[in-house]
Design a protein around this motif. Structure first.
Motif, PDB file in Angstrom:
ATOM      1  N   PHE A 165      -9.029  -1.691   3.655  1.00  0.00           N
ATOM      2  CA  PHE A 165      -8.560  -3.018   4.066  1.00  0.00           C
ATOM      3  C   PHE A 165      -7.847  -2.875   5.400  1.00  0.00           C
ATOM      4  CE2 PHE A 165      -5.593  -1.175   0.973  1.00  0.00           C
ATOM      5  CZ  PHE A 165      -4.456  -1.025   1.762  1.00  0.00           C
ATOM      6  N   ALA A 166      -7.671  -4.004   6.093  1.00  0.00           N
ATOM      7  CA  ALA A 166      -7.063  -3.980   7.420  1.00  0.00           C
ATOM      8  C   ALA A 166      -5.547  -4.138   7.325  1.00  0.00           C
ATOM      9  CB  ALA A 166      -7.642  -5.099   8.285  1.00  0.00           C
ATOM     10  N   LEU A 167      -4.846  -3.449   8.221  1.00  0.00           N
ATOM     11  CA  LEU A 167      -3.400  -3.608   8.412  1.00  0.00           C
ATOM     12  C   LEU A 167      -3.173  -3.767   9.911  1.00  0.00           C
ATOM     13  CD1 LEU A 167      -1.935  -0.921   5.948  1.00  0.00           C
ATOM     14  CD2 LEU A 167      -1.973  -3.402   5.641  1.00  0.00           C
ATOM     15  N   VAL A 168      -3.442  -4.973  10.403  1.00  0.00           N
ATOM     16  CA  VAL A 168      -3.322  -5.234  11.835  1.00  0.00           C
ATOM     17  C   VAL A 168      -2.355  -6.381  12.084  1.00  0.00           C
ATOM     18  CG1 VAL A 168      -4.563  -5.821  13.955  1.00  0.00           C
ATOM     19  CG2 VAL A 168      -5.704  -4.438  12.203  1.00  0.00           C
ATOM     20  N   ARG A 197      10.336  -9.841   4.343  1.00  0.00           N
ATOM     21  CA  ARG A 197       9.188  -9.708   5.237  1.00  0.00           C
ATOM     22  C   ARG A 197       9.219 -10.737   6.378  1.00  0.00           C
ATOM     23  NH1 ARG A 197       5.016 -10.014   0.165  1.00  0.00           N
ATOM     24  NH2 ARG A 197       6.642  -9.405  -1.302  1.00  0.00           N
ATOM     25  N   PRO A 198      10.305 -10.863   7.095  1.00  0.00           N
ATOM     26  CA  PRO A 198      10.360 -11.850   8.185  1.00  0.00           C
ATOM     27  C   PRO A 198       9.375 -11.493   9.304  1.00  0.00           C
ATOM     28  CG  PRO A 198      12.282 -10.411   8.256  1.00  0.00           C
ATOM     29  CD  PRO A 198      11.591 -10.110   6.972  1.00  0.00           C
ATOM     30  N   LYS A 233       1.044  -9.544   3.007  1.00  0.00           N
ATOM     31  CA  LYS A 233       0.513  -9.787   1.664  1.00  0.00           C
ATOM     32  C   LYS A 233       0.383  -8.504   0.845  1.00  0.00           C
ATOM     33  CE  LYS A 233      -4.418  -9.775   3.006  1.00  0.00           C
ATOM     34  NZ  LYS A 233      -5.617 -10.631   3.125  1.00  0.00           N
ATOM     35  N   ARG A 234       0.389  -7.348   1.516  1.00  0.00           N
ATOM     36  CA  ARG A 234       0.307  -6.070   0.799  1.00  0.00           C
ATOM     37  C   ARG A 234       1.600  -5.272   0.934  1.00  0.00           C
ATOM     38  NH1 ARG A 234      -5.177  -6.542   2.583  1.00  0.00           N
ATOM     39  NH2 ARG A 234      -6.630  -6.325   0.830  1.00  0.00           N
ATOM     40  N   ALA A 235       2.656  -5.922   1.369  1.00  0.00           N
ATOM     41  CA  ALA A 235       3.891  -5.210   1.700  1.00  0.00           C
ATOM     42  C   ALA A 235       4.429  -4.354   0.551  1.00  0.00           C
ATOM     43  CB  ALA A 235       4.948  -6.189   2.200  1.00  0.00           C
TER      44      ALA A 235
END
Length: 636
Positions: free
Chosen positions: A54-57, A112-113, A64-66
């Motif tokens: 999955f992407a983390l960009v 998660r700001p 959403k995956r924090a």
């Protein structure tokens, strides 16, 4: 290949992290603080077209995956870096510093700001496709290969011609599996003989199934060119580049795993060239056991091995390999004065992350240092990676359901003479390890014809001639069409002075393959020894025509020409042989003798030195004696 161990939920995770942020500080934001960390540590793989699932960009990708990202980072499962931080220092260390982990976890804890728009940085760019940029040359399988849905592991060799018109030097490569879910591992060898092409032509479909034999395919210049899950491409120093000659083929050995549905694969390899000729040639030392036999239920099965180096070495890199039962990996050295040097430690082995680790600075080890390895395995039901439910006995082998335990060190000797001594000394150890391992494997599966061939050949190399003859005869009884077995049976009989039987075995090989250059060359030697020099010369010239780079045939032809007084012709044949393979000690020694007789002492000395540094024990020994004699003559 990607799997994560979930440890608790997000609430449990955040409860563990409540002390990371100082209340007097403003919480970190994605735009200002977290994005640079993610892009630096994660996005190279976790991006569209990358290796990650999955992407983390973007902010949305990460937010959403924090909790999941925080979990795997805190547990140091990601970024992947198996070696212990307390042992050696390696280049390209991917571990996330504690301060960056704390920032990421504080951001999750703070909700998660995203942060201010004006703090948002430009997203970096990454190479599109090839990780290290566009290669200088791309080699690709000529067509797709079909992998069946079911059945045992598939081993297949594919011949990739290398279209170069001059000698090139390779300082890096990148392998693209094409269908990575199929590939257990890949290995790349060079073939300058053309034998692999012939095997490919004789077998239907892309590639061929039988392994390479007779040393026709080889690892290039002290490098292990391969791919396993987790291995990252990298560029080496130009001093350590490896050589490709015109007319060479790359043999791609793929070990593939059926997935339960029909699949296809078409792999490629990108090569990155150097314009500079390398100044050093490394050597590969392998520690490991080939007689692994892990009982069902054993939770701490251990293998150990060691090797005492006969010369000073500098260790450049280390690479470990095991399968799914591996648990821990250790490698270290004890110097002659008792000093211990830790070289590698992996406390939680994972098949998904196998890489070659290069030391930031070469590890200098004096002559007499002993290298050690220790691997442990867990074959119990408590091992979540154990593929067998319930656990079953597992022995050594390349297949997925078998196990391996290898620790490879790439090293440099101080000079070519030392490298030759190291190669000769280590070769004996490696042969005996292979023989012991094959005996264990045949104990488990006595009908494995491929293993029987390997055992016979290794016995031949180790000088165990009666054992080699016995096993080769057994193989031929089961497979009378094996050119490899007939040829090597002839060689073993020849070395036992059973000339008549040896000639019959060579002829049987040629009846099956009239262009088999090794059998022609060895049969020619028998003719020459019986005074039939004309027949011998004709057979050797046929061998060279069939296999133009078969250097042994040139060596034998040169010897016949010398015996007939045709010295200038012999010079030319020997020079051609050295041009094909400068490391072939017998020709270097014979050429040195001709130059010495001609009074060209300096040139003769250079060729004697090349012979002394070669891996050919007899030629090296004679060359060293000749050099000593020349020194004595000069001193008079």
């Amino acid at each position: 290949m990607w799997s994560f161990v979930r440890i608790g939920g997000a609430a449990a995770l955040l409860a563990l992290l409540a002390t990371h942020r100082a209340d007097s500080q403003a919480p970190p934001t994605f735009n200002r603080d977290v994005a640079p960390i993610i892009w630096r540590r994660c996005t190279e793989c976790h991006r569209p077209g990358g290796a990650g699932p999955f992407a983390l960009v973007t902010y949305d990708d990460v937010a959403k995956r924090a909790p999941f990202v925080g979990e795997v980072v805190m547990r140091r499962y990601m970024p992947p870096w198996p070696p212990s931080s307390d042992i050696a220092k390696f280049k390209g260390d991917r571990r996330m510093p504690e301060a960056e982990i704390a920032t990421l976890l504080d951001w999750i804890e703070a909700g998660r700001p995203e942060g201010r728009a004006e703090d948002r940085l430009n997203v970096p760019t990454w190479p599109d496709g090839w990780t290290m940029g566009e290669p200088d040359l791309v080699l690709e399988m000529s067509e797709e290969f079909d992998v069946p849905a079911e059945g045992s592991d598939v081993f297949r060799n594919f011949v990739l011609p290398i279209p170069v018109s001059q000698t090139r030097f390779v300082r890096g490569f990148e392998f693209r599996p094409g269908n990575p879910g199929l590939v257990h591992h890949a290995r790349m060898l060079l073939d300058t003989s053309g034998v692999a092409r012939k095997r490919d032509e004789h077998e239907s479909g892309p590639g061929f199934s039988e392994g390479m034999a007779l040393g026709e395919a080889f690892d290039p210049d002290g490098h292990w060119i391969g791919w396993t899950p987790g291995k990252q491409p990298s560029l080496r120093d130009t001093d350590l580049a490896w050589r490709i000659e015109p007319g060479s083929d790359l043999v791609l050995e793929l070990h593939m795993l059926p997935t339960g549905r029909p699949e296809v694969i078409r792999s490629s390899l990108g090569l990155y060239f150097s314009d500079e000729e390398p100044k050093q040639t490394p050597f590969i030392l392998r520690l490991g056991r080939n007689d692994i036999d892990i009982p069902a239920g054993s939770s701490n099965y251990v293998i150990e091995d060691s090797y005492q180096t006969p010369v000073h070495i500098d260790v450049l890199s280390v690479y470990a390999h095991a399968h799914f039962l591996g648990r821990t990996v250790e490698g270290w050295a004890i110097e002659p004065n008792g000093t211990k040097r830790d070289l590698l430690e992996i406390d939680d082995w994972s098949f998904d992350w196998q890489d070659e680790y290069r030391y930031r600075e070469p590890v200098s080890l004096p002559k007499g240092t002993r290298l050690f390895m220790r691997f442990s395995y867990d074959n119990s039901s408590e091992n979540p990676r154990n593929p067998n439910r319930p656990p079953s006995r597992v022995t050594y082998g390349w297949k997925t359901e078998e196990e391996m335990g290898d620790l490879w060190f790439q090293v440099l000797a101080r000079n070519e003479a030392d490298r030759g001594l190291l190669a000769r000394d280590f070769l004996h150890k490696e042969r005996m390890a292979q023989i012991v391992g094959l005996a264990k494997q045949l104990e488990v599966n006595p009908q494995d014809l491929s293993k029987q061939k390997d055992l016979a050949y290794l016995n031949l190399q180790a000088g165990r001639l009666s054992d080699a003859v016995r096993v080769f005869e057994g193989v031929i009884e089961q497979d009378p069409s094996s050119v490899f077995s007939w040829h090597n049976l002839g060689l073993a009989l020849n070395l036992q002075d059973e000339v008549i039987r040896a000639r019959a075995a060579y002829q049987a090989a040629l009846d099956l393959d009239p262009d088999h250059a090794p059998s022609m060359s060895n049969l020619a030697v028998l003719f020459a020894n019986e005074g039939q020099s004309g027949e011998a010369e004709a057979l050797l010239r046929r061998a060279i025509q069939a296999q133009p780079k078969y250097v042994e045939a040139y060596g034998n032809l040169g010897a016949i020409l010398v015996s007939g007084g045709r010295i200038e012709e012999a010079f030319e044949v020997y020079r051609r042989a050295v041009g094909i393979d400068p490391s072939y000690g017998p020709v270097q020694f014979n050429l040195a003798g001709l130059y010495r007789q001609a009074g060209r002492i300096d040139v003769a000395r250079d060729h004697y030195r090349a012979a002394a540094a070669s891996g050919y024990e007899r030629a090296a020994e004679l060359a060293r004696k000749a050099l000593e004699q020349m020194r004595t003559e000069t001193a008079r």
